[in-house]
Structures are given as C-alpha cells and as structure tokens.
Motif scaffolding. Sequence first.
Motif, PDB file in Angstrom:
ATOM      1  N   THR A 180       0.839  -1.192   0.000  1.00 17.43           N
ATOM      2  CA  THR A 180       0.000   0.000   0.000  1.00 17.43           C
ATOM      3  C   THR A 180       0.874   1.242   0.000  1.00 17.43           C
ATOM      4  N   ALA A 181       0.288   2.363  -0.357  1.00 17.57           N
ATOM      5  CA  ALA A 181       0.992   3.649  -0.368  1.00 17.57           C
ATOM      6  C   ALA A 181       0.501   4.485   0.814  1.00 17.57           C
ATOM      7  N   THR A 182       0.888   5.753   0.812  1.00 19.71           N
ATOM      8  CA  THR A 182       0.566   6.618   1.949  1.00 19.71           C
ATOM      9  C   THR A 182      -0.895   7.009   2.032  1.00 19.71           C
ATOM     10  N   ASN A 183      -1.627   6.879   0.940  1.00 20.29           N
ATOM     11  CA  ASN A 183      -3.065   7.165   1.001  1.00 20.29           C
ATOM     12  C   ASN A 183      -3.818   6.307  -0.010  1.00 20.29           C
ATOM     13  N   CYS A 184      -5.132   6.352   0.076  1.00 19.55           N
ATOM     14  CA  CYS A 184      -5.966   5.458  -0.742  1.00 19.55           C
ATOM     15  C   CYS A 184      -5.803   5.684  -2.235  1.00 19.55           C
ATOM     16  N   ALA A 185      -5.722   6.950  -2.656  1.00 17.77           N
ATOM     17  CA  ALA A 185      -5.648   7.241  -4.090  1.00 17.77           C
ATOM     18  C   ALA A 185      -4.396   6.641  -4.716  1.00 17.77           C
ATOM     19  N   LEU A 186      -3.270   6.744  -4.036  1.00 16.13           N
ATOM     20  CA  LEU A 186      -2.028   6.180  -4.570  1.00 16.13           C
ATOM     21  C   LEU A 186      -2.079   4.659  -4.600  1.00 16.13           C
ATOM     22  N   THR A 187      -2.638   4.071  -3.563  1.00 14.00           N
ATOM     23  CA  THR A 187      -2.778   2.620  -3.526  1.00 14.00           C
ATOM     24  C   THR A 187      -3.701   2.151  -4.646  1.00 14.00           C
ATOM     25  N   ARG A 188      -4.788   2.871  -4.848  1.00 20.08           N
ATOM     26  CA  ARG A 188      -5.725   2.521  -5.926  1.00 20.08           C
ATOM     27  C   ARG A 188      -5.043   2.633  -7.291  1.00 20.08           C
ATOM     28  N   ALA A 189      -4.203   3.672  -7.491  1.00 23.19           N
ATOM     29  CA  ALA A 189      -3.476   3.836  -8.750  1.00 23.19           C
ATOM     30  C   ALA A 189      -2.543   2.655  -8.991  1.00 23.19           C
ATOM     31  N   MET A 190      -1.864   2.198  -7.934  1.00 19.41           N
ATOM     32  CA  MET A 190      -0.960   1.046  -8.079  1.00 19.41           C
ATOM     33  C   MET A 190      -1.747  -0.210  -8.421  1.00 19.41           C
ATOM     34  N   LEU A 191      -2.891  -0.387  -7.785  1.00 21.84           N
ATOM     35  CA  LEU A 191      -3.714  -1.565  -8.033  1.00 21.84           C
ATOM     36  C   LEU A 191      -4.226  -1.586  -9.469  1.00 21.84           C
ATOM     37  N   LEU A 192      -4.691  -0.445  -9.955  1.00 20.87           N
ATOM     38  CA  LEU A 192      -5.288  -0.386 -11.291  1.00 20.87           C
ATOM     39  C   LEU A 192      -4.256  -0.432 -12.414  1.00 20.87           C
ATOM     40  N   THR A 193      -3.054   0.133 -12.171  1.00 20.53           N
ATOM     41  CA  THR A 193      -2.050   0.188 -13.237  1.00 20.53           C
ATOM     42  C   THR A 193      -1.010  -0.916 -13.144  1.00 20.53           C
ATOM     43  N   ARG A 194      -0.948  -1.586 -12.010  1.00 23.98           N
ATOM     44  CA  ARG A 194       0.026  -2.648 -11.750  1.00 23.98           C
ATOM     45  C   ARG A 194       1.472  -2.159 -11.744  1.00 23.98           C
ATOM     46  N   VAL A 195       1.689  -0.879 -11.461  1.00 20.64           N
ATOM     47  CA  VAL A 195       3.044  -0.346 -11.307  1.00 20.64           C
ATOM     48  C   VAL A 195       3.111   0.458 -10.015  1.00 20.64           C
ATOM     49  N   ASN A 196       4.333   0.747  -9.565  1.00 20.81           N
ATOM     50  CA  ASN A 196       4.563   1.558  -8.381  1.00 20.81           C
ATOM     51  C   ASN A 196       3.891   2.910  -8.562  1.00 20.81           C
ATOM     52  N   ASN A 197       3.428   3.516  -7.461  1.00 21.47           N
ATOM     53  CA  ASN A 197       2.701   4.772  -7.570  1.00 21.47           C
ATOM     54  C   ASN A 197       3.534   5.893  -8.201  1.00 21.47           C
ATOM     55  N   HIS A 198       4.845   5.864  -8.101  1.00 25.85           N
ATOM     56  CA  HIS A 198       5.679   6.874  -8.743  1.00 25.85           C
ATOM     57  C   HIS A 198       5.567   6.766 -10.269  1.00 25.85           C
ATOM     58  N   ARG A 199       5.519   5.566 -10.765  1.00 25.14           N
ATOM     59  CA  ARG A 199       5.376   5.358 -12.215  1.00 25.14           C
ATOM     60  C   ARG A 199       3.936   5.575 -12.658  1.00 25.14           C
ATOM     61  N   ALA A 200       2.980   5.432 -11.744  1.00 22.28           N
ATOM     62  CA  ALA A 200       1.573   5.605 -12.089  1.00 22.28           C
ATOM     63  C   ALA A 200       1.161   7.078 -12.038  1.00 22.28           C
ATOM     64  N   GLY A 201       2.110   7.968 -11.786  1.00 23.82           N
ATOM     65  CA  GLY A 201       1.812   9.400 -11.728  1.00 23.82           C
ATOM     66  C   GLY A 201       1.440   9.878 -10.349  1.00 23.82           C
ATOM     67  N   GLY A 202       1.860   9.156  -9.335  1.00 22.30           N
ATOM     68  CA  GLY A 202       1.564   9.534  -7.955  1.00 22.30           C
ATOM     69  C   GLY A 202       2.555  10.531  -7.405  1.00 22.30           C
ATOM     70  N   GLU A 203       2.941  10.365  -6.147  1.00 21.95           N
ATOM     71  CA  GLU A 203       3.864  11.287  -5.479  1.00 21.95           C
ATOM     72  C   GLU A 203       5.151  11.438  -6.264  1.00 21.95           C
ATOM     73  N   LYS A 204       5.738  12.592  -6.161  1.00 20.90           N
ATOM     74  CA  LYS A 204       7.039  12.837  -6.800  1.00 20.90           C
ATOM     75  C   LYS A 204       8.102  12.998  -5.747  1.00 20.90           C
TER      76      LYS A 204
END
Length: 63
Positions: free
Chosen positions: A39-63
């Motif tokens: 999981t990531a630091t919040n739900c939106a980042l975790t959801r992005a990782m789940l849907l894209t199957r990549v780390n949240n940084h690659r999915a356009g999450g936190e920088k």
Amino acid sequence: MTPVDDLGFTDISPYGSEINTPAIADLARRGVSFTNYHTATNCALTRAMLLTRVNNHRAGGEK
C-alpha cells in the motif's frame, strides 16, 4: 455497498476475519488473490498502483 479502502489484510473472511465478505470469499475460492501487494501513503495512490500494476511513482503519484 461499503467501501473497502480502509480494510486491513485480516478484515475479510478469506484471511480469517469474522466479518462475512461473501463476494470477496467467492473471488478467493475461484483463485483471485493478491500476493506481494503493497500500500501507499493514502488510498488514491494505492488505488493507482492496483489499477495500473506499477509503483505509484510510475503511475503518476507522489514525486
């Protein structure tokens, strides 16, 4: 329907919870299960990782 963003690993019936989750239990019986899931630091980042199957940084999450 109840959102499941805030559930822990053991809060669903396939993993030992006393909470009845029949739809999730049915998916688990049919072989759908997450392994090595993080999981990531919040739900939106975790959801992005789940849907894209990549780390949240690659999915356009936190920088």
